[in-house]
Design a protein around this motif. Structure first.
Motif, PDB file in Angstrom:
ATOM      1  N   SER A 370       0.791  -1.242   0.000  1.00  0.00           N
ATOM      2  CA  SER A 370       0.000   0.000   0.000  1.00  0.00           C
ATOM      3  C   SER A 370       0.822   1.290   0.000  1.00  0.00           C
ATOM      4  CB  SER A 370      -1.021   0.011   1.141  1.00  0.00           C
ATOM      5  OG  SER A 370      -0.416  -0.293   2.330  1.00  0.00           O
ATOM      6  N   TYR A 371       2.131   1.229   0.220  1.00  0.00           N
ATOM      7  CA  TYR A 371       2.905   2.480   0.141  1.00  0.00           C
ATOM      8  C   TYR A 371       2.953   2.987  -1.306  1.00  0.00           C
ATOM      9  CZ  TYR A 371       4.566   1.760   4.916  1.00  0.00           C
ATOM     10  OH  TYR A 371       4.629   1.600   6.277  1.00  0.00           O
ATOM     11  N   SER A 372       3.082   2.054  -2.249  1.00  0.00           N
ATOM     12  CA  SER A 372       3.225   2.485  -3.639  1.00  0.00           C
ATOM     13  C   SER A 372       1.883   2.569  -4.354  1.00  0.00           C
ATOM     14  CB  SER A 372       4.156   1.526  -4.390  1.00  0.00           C
ATOM     15  OG  SER A 372       3.687   0.208  -4.251  1.00  0.00           O
ATOM     16  N   ASP A 373       0.817   2.207  -3.653  1.00  0.00           N
ATOM     17  CA  ASP A 373      -0.517   2.244  -4.244  1.00  0.00           C
ATOM     18  C   ASP A 373      -1.077   3.662  -4.093  1.00  0.00           C
ATOM     19  OD1 ASP A 373      -3.075   1.833  -5.000  1.00  0.00           O
ATOM     20  OD2 ASP A 373      -3.355  -0.011  -3.854  1.00  0.00           O
ATOM     21  N   GLU A 374      -1.383   4.291  -5.193  1.00  0.00           N
ATOM     22  CA  GLU A 374      -1.882   5.679  -5.140  1.00  0.00           C
ATOM     23  C   GLU A 374      -3.185   5.774  -4.346  1.00  0.00           C
ATOM     24  OE1 GLU A 374      -0.702   8.589  -7.414  1.00  0.00           O
ATOM     25  OE2 GLU A 374       1.097   7.447  -6.914  1.00  0.00           O
ATOM     26  N   ASN A 375      -4.029   4.764  -4.513  1.00  0.00           N
ATOM     27  CA  ASN A 375      -5.307   4.745  -3.791  1.00  0.00           C
ATOM     28  C   ASN A 375      -5.414   3.466  -2.980  1.00  0.00           C
ATOM     29  OD1 ASN A 375      -6.478   7.155  -4.983  1.00  0.00           O
ATOM     30  ND2 ASN A 375      -6.394   5.934  -6.885  1.00  0.00           N
ATOM     31  N   PRO A 376      -4.635   3.370  -1.889  1.00  0.00           N
ATOM     32  CA  PRO A 376      -4.592   2.108  -1.172  1.00  0.00           C
ATOM     33  C   PRO A 376      -5.945   1.751  -0.593  1.00  0.00           C
ATOM     34  CG  PRO A 376      -3.518   3.820   0.100  1.00  0.00           C
ATOM     35  CD  PRO A 376      -3.846   4.415  -1.227  1.00  0.00           C
ATOM     36  N   ASP A 377      -6.283   0.484  -0.723  1.00  0.00           N
ATOM     37  CA  ASP A 377      -7.528  -0.003  -0.164  1.00  0.00           C
ATOM     38  C   ASP A 377      -7.235  -0.431   1.269  1.00  0.00           C
ATOM     39  OD1 ASP A 377      -9.778  -1.264   0.508  1.00  0.00           O
ATOM     40  OD2 ASP A 377      -9.807  -2.681  -1.177  1.00  0.00           O
ATOM     41  N   GLN A 378      -7.675   0.395   2.221  1.00  0.00           N
ATOM     42  CA  GLN A 378      -7.386   0.066   3.620  1.00  0.00           C
ATOM     43  C   GLN A 378      -8.507  -0.805   4.200  1.00  0.00           C
ATOM     44  OE1 GLN A 378      -4.489   1.068   4.909  1.00  0.00           O
ATOM     45  NE2 GLN A 378      -3.941   3.045   4.084  1.00  0.00           N
ATOM     46  N   ALA A 379      -9.154  -1.581   3.321  1.00  0.00           N
ATOM     47  CA  ALA A 379     -10.260  -2.424   3.787  1.00  0.00           C
ATOM     48  C   ALA A 379      -9.777  -3.350   4.893  1.00  0.00           C
ATOM     49  CB  ALA A 379     -10.794  -3.246   2.615  1.00  0.00           C
ATOM     50  N   GLU A 380     -10.698  -3.657   5.822  1.00  0.00           N
ATOM     51  CA  GLU A 380     -10.270  -4.407   6.991  1.00  0.00           C
ATOM     52  C   GLU A 380      -9.827  -5.833   6.669  1.00  0.00           C
ATOM     53  OE1 GLU A 380     -13.464  -4.527   9.773  1.00  0.00           O
ATOM     54  OE2 GLU A 380     -14.809  -5.558   8.405  1.00  0.00           O
ATOM     55  N   ASN A 381     -10.290  -6.383   5.545  1.00  0.00           N
ATOM     56  CA  ASN A 381      -9.844  -7.745   5.243  1.00  0.00           C
ATOM     57  C   ASN A 381      -8.512  -7.770   4.503  1.00  0.00           C
ATOM     58  OD1 ASN A 381     -10.857  -6.750   2.860  1.00  0.00           O
ATOM     59  ND2 ASN A 381     -11.811  -8.676   2.214  1.00  0.00           N
ATOM     60  N   LYS A 382      -7.903  -6.586   4.298  1.00  0.00           N
ATOM     61  CA  LYS A 382      -6.612  -6.547   3.599  1.00  0.00           C
ATOM     62  C   LYS A 382      -5.460  -6.210   4.537  1.00  0.00           C
ATOM     63  CE  LYS A 382      -7.849  -5.877  -1.077  1.00  0.00           C
ATOM     64  NZ  LYS A 382      -7.830  -5.001  -2.213  1.00  0.00           N
ATOM     65  N   GLN A 383      -5.771  -5.827   5.752  1.00  0.00           N
ATOM     66  CA  GLN A 383      -4.682  -5.508   6.664  1.00  0.00           C
ATOM     67  C   GLN A 383      -4.929  -6.163   8.007  1.00  0.00           C
ATOM     68  OE1 GLN A 383      -4.588  -1.222   6.222  1.00  0.00           O
ATOM     69  NE2 GLN A 383      -5.957  -0.986   7.968  1.00  0.00           N
ATOM     70  N   GLN A 384      -3.847  -6.192   8.811  1.00  0.00           N
ATOM     71  CA  GLN A 384      -3.915  -6.993  10.033  1.00  0.00           C
ATOM     72  C   GLN A 384      -4.913  -6.410  11.028  1.00  0.00           C
ATOM     73  OE1 GLN A 384      -0.268  -7.213  12.144  1.00  0.00           O
ATOM     74  NE2 GLN A 384      -0.761  -9.162  13.095  1.00  0.00           N
ATOM     75  N   PHE A 385      -4.934  -5.096  11.134  1.00  0.00           N
ATOM     76  CA  PHE A 385      -5.885  -4.404  12.010  1.00  0.00           C
ATOM     77  C   PHE A 385      -5.931  -2.953  11.575  1.00  0.00           C
ATOM     78  CE2 PHE A 385      -1.823  -5.290  14.095  1.00  0.00           C
ATOM     79  CZ  PHE A 385      -1.269  -4.041  13.984  1.00  0.00           C
ATOM     80  N   MET A 386      -6.748  -2.125  12.216  1.00  0.00           N
ATOM     81  CA  MET A 386      -6.853  -0.727  11.805  1.00  0.00           C
ATOM     82  C   MET A 386      -5.849   0.114  12.620  1.00  0.00           C
ATOM     83  SD  MET A 386      -9.039  -1.404   9.608  1.00  0.00           S
ATOM     84  CE  MET A 386      -9.594   0.092   8.828  1.00  0.00           C
ATOM     85  N   LEU A 387      -5.325   1.170  11.995  1.00  0.00           N
ATOM     86  CA  LEU A 387      -4.324   2.003  12.662  1.00  0.00           C
ATOM     87  C   LEU A 387      -4.975   3.101  13.503  1.00  0.00           C
ATOM     88  CD1 LEU A 387      -1.839   2.459   9.706  1.00  0.00           C
ATOM     89  CD2 LEU A 387      -1.501   1.070  11.753  1.00  0.00           C
ATOM     90  N   GLY A 388      -4.248   3.536  14.550  1.00  0.00           N
ATOM     91  CA  GLY A 388      -4.765   4.598  15.411  1.00  0.00           C
ATOM     92  C   GLY A 388      -4.191   5.958  15.047  1.00  0.00           C
ATOM     93  N   ASP A 389      -3.073   5.974  14.315  1.00  0.00           N
ATOM     94  CA  ASP A 389      -2.404   7.240  14.000  1.00  0.00           C
ATOM     95  C   ASP A 389      -1.849   7.157  12.579  1.00  0.00           C
ATOM     96  OD1 ASP A 389      -0.966   9.565  13.903  1.00  0.00           O
ATOM     97  OD2 ASP A 389       0.294   9.149  15.641  1.00  0.00           O
ATOM     98  N   THR A 390      -2.427   7.946  11.679  1.00  0.00           N
ATOM     99  CA  THR A 390      -1.991   7.839  10.279  1.00  0.00           C
ATOM    100  C   THR A 390      -1.229   9.099   9.845  1.00  0.00           C
ATOM    101  OG1 THR A 390      -4.161   8.642   9.653  1.00  0.00           O
ATOM    102  CG2 THR A 390      -3.842   6.277   9.542  1.00  0.00           C
ATOM    103  N   ARG A 391      -0.684   9.848  10.815  1.00  0.00           N
ATOM    104  CA  ARG A 391       0.042  11.079  10.448  1.00  0.00           C
ATOM    105  C   ARG A 391       1.313  10.754   9.647  1.00  0.00           C
ATOM    106  NH1 ARG A 391       1.365  13.849  15.783  1.00  0.00           N
ATOM    107  NH2 ARG A 391       1.466  11.664  16.398  1.00  0.00           N
ATOM    108  N   SER A 392       1.714  11.748   8.834  1.00  0.00           N
ATOM    109  CA  SER A 392       2.911  11.544   8.003  1.00  0.00           C
ATOM    110  C   SER A 392       4.172  11.706   8.853  1.00  0.00           C
ATOM    111  CB  SER A 392       2.936  12.571   6.873  1.00  0.00           C
ATOM    112  OG  SER A 392       3.178  13.849   7.426  1.00  0.00           O
ATOM    113  N   LEU A 393       5.278  11.223   8.312  1.00  0.00           N
ATOM    114  CA  LEU A 393       6.565  11.374   9.004  1.00  0.00           C
ATOM    115  C   LEU A 393       6.859  12.858   9.215  1.00  0.00           C
ATOM    116  CD1 LEU A 393       9.097   9.964  10.107  1.00  0.00           C
ATOM    117  CD2 LEU A 393      10.076  10.050   7.819  1.00  0.00           C
ATOM    118  N   ASP A 394       6.560  13.665   8.212  1.00  0.00           N
ATOM    119  CA  ASP A 394       6.808  15.108   8.318  1.00  0.00           C
ATOM    120  C   ASP A 394       6.022  15.710   9.505  1.00  0.00           C
ATOM    121  OD1 ASP A 394       8.043  17.494   6.769  1.00  0.00           O
ATOM    122  OD2 ASP A 394       5.980  18.131   7.171  1.00  0.00           O
TER     123      ASP A 394
END
Ligand code: SAM
Ligand code: SF4
Length: 498
Positions: A370-394
């Protein structure tokens, strides 16, 4: 997936090498004595103030606490003592790590898994999970974004346990990651340290991992409680073998990987027991193998798709308990690095970093590819769990700068042999801090030039100036050489370190 079902079954049968467990047992027993731990938790239920303060003095001298001392700290409820614990934790962190924060990104390599951990969305019986394994080409694309656009220098590569992502794949993927070099605004971006979170491996496999340039080898015991472990890791799977997992760090150290990370998945059993388990594990590694854990992780059970235990477990912990866990681990294993991830929300991460945590991730994505995917599908069946903080490194770095912390992208330690016993000694004595301080400034400047937004650059100036002043005052002999490197970095040279 190319592996046939019968190949998978054969692969599973051969995984566990019983002799690589038996040789470490003492009188046929492992080093987690459940009854003794329960006994210590009961015996230390009403800690005396003087004993607590003696333990805090030991933490401040960067000495590992005994299980009894740890059990005592786990029971402190007196607000005055709790405040003293927090103050000591802060001083311990400052003494060992000063104001440096290390950042990294997780990279999920594949989610095929032969195990059936009841709490994990990747478990084999979760037939609704979308499965995938990154090809080498896909890995390259992920690294082009991580190292070329975001500016990460460190990764934790995460693998399911499956022949598709067995040792050959792990080794090849590390090589692929290290090989990618991307032109940035002023220099070159690349990943300089790959830590690995993978299932327990044999000594032979761990030797292959060592030569492929692994940073930290990280495996979480999940729960140290034998009965609970047995209940949530169904029989007939590799992961059902508690001791194969428990001794994987012994095998890693024997194979020459002297940088290991342990952890427990909090929420599966009583949190106090798990902290004790971590401390017993650290003691065992320190006393039997001479090297304690370089990092300790304390992930909390998150709701995972189609994995009922992840939401139903009666042992799930509150924010307050998580903070207490961090506090006690910081005091009990004072030299260790502590990791909090984007599973936790921004507020929790902020607080954890203020008194204990030393490493965190940012710009995190945990879908496969999903890093290289322009429109990543963050659907729950595609990842281990949901994230609590999606802020950028910057954004995360800007916040650290506002709080006068410097973000270190230093990866020099393991490349200069400052690992294992050597790093333990350097950390305990505070000497590692000198190298880290120099390298933090050099790598931070590199990142600011290549990747930071104007606003973040502006906020970072006062932190950088203060660090450079301190280097001038504290290390006058090396200061001219340091400044020469610093100027070279500003002109576009990259990856200079002490
Ligand atoms: N398969 C390898 C293993 O189990 O060691 C490594 C990959 S596994 C995805 C990495 C870690 O994810 C596990 O050790 C576990 O602690 C964590 N994990 C699994 N399910 C989780 C959940 N529901 N919430 C939070 N962490 C979880
Ligand atoms: Fe597989 Fe690891 Fe998930 Fe267990 S925790 S199902 S071993 S990926």
């Amino acid at each position: 997936m190319t592996t046939q079902l019968h190949d998978v079954e054969n692969w599973v049968k051969d995984r566990i090498k019983q002799d690589e467990i038996t040789k470490y047992l003492v009188d046929g027993k492992d080093f987690i004595p459940d009854t003794e731990i329960e006994g210590k938790l009961v015996a230390n239920r009403s800690p005396e103030k003087a004993r607590v303060r003696d333990a805090l003095a030991k933490s401040l001298a960067i000495e590992t606490l005994t299980p009894d001392e740890t059990a005592m700290l786990l029971h402190v409820e007196d607000p005055v003592l709790l405040a003293e614990m927090k103050d000591t934790a802060l001083r311990v962190k400052k003494k060992v790590y000063d104001n440096r924060i290390v950042t990294f990104a997780p990279l999920y390599m594949g989610n095929y898994c032969v195990n059936n951990c009841l709490y994990c969305g990747f478990r084999k019986d979760n037939h609704e999970a979308k499965r995938n394994v990154l090809t080498m080409e896909e890995i390259r694309k992920e690294i082009e974004v991580l190292a070329g656009k975001i500016g990460h220098k460190r990764l934790i590569a995460v693998y399911g346990e499956h022949p598709e992502t067995g040792i050959d794949y792990i080794v090849e993927s590390l090589k692929t990651i290290y090989d990618v070099k991307v032109n940035t605004k002023y220099g070159i971006g690349n990943i300089r340290r790959v830590n690995v979170n993978a299932a327990p491996l044999s000594i032979e496999e761990l030797k292959l991992l060592r030569v492929s340039g692994i940073g930290t080898y990280q495996v979480f015991q999940e729960t140290y409680h034998h009965d609970t472990y047995g209940r949530i890791h169904p029989k007939g799977t590799i992961k059902a073998n508690y001791q194969w997992r428990l001794y994987c760090m012994h095998r890693a150290l024997e194979a020459g990987i002297d940088d290991v990370g342990i952890g427990a998945l909090f929420g599966l059993y009583d949190w106090k027991f798990e902290v004790m388990g971590l401390v017993y594990h650290a003691w065992e590694l320190e006393t039997k193998l001479g090297i304690g854990p370089h990092t300790v992780s304390f992930p909390r059970l998150e709701p995972a798709f189609n994995s009922p235990l992840s939401v139903e477990s009666p042992y799930r912990i509150s924010d307050e308990i998580l903070k207490r866990i961090i506090l006690v681990i910081r005091l009990a294993i004072p030299y260790t690095g502590m990791i909090i991830t984007a599973r936790e929300n921004a507020e929790m991460r902020r607080e954890a970093i203020s008194f204990g945590v030393t490493q965190t991730d940012a710009s995190t994505k945990i879908g496969i590819g999903s890093y290289s995917d322009e429109n990543p599908d963050q659907a729950e069946n595609k990842q281990q769990f949901m994230l609590g903080d999606t802020r950028s490194l910057d954004e995360v770095i800007r916040e650290f700068s506002e709080k006068h912390s410097i973000t270190s992208f230093c990866t020099a330690g393991y490349r200069c042999g400052r690992t294992g016993e050597c790093i333990m000694e350097l950390l305990r004595s505070g000497k590692e801090g000198k190298f880290c301080k120099l390298n933090a400034v050099l790598t931070f400047q590199e990142w600011l030039d290549d990747f930071a937004s104007d606003e973040t650059k502006l906020r970072a100036q006062s932190v950088l100036q203060k660090e450079i002043e301190e280097i001038r005052e504290q290390m006058p002999a090396i200061f001219p050489q340091f400044m020469e490197c610093y100027e070279r970095i500003k002109k576009g040279e990259r990856d200079l370190y002490f």
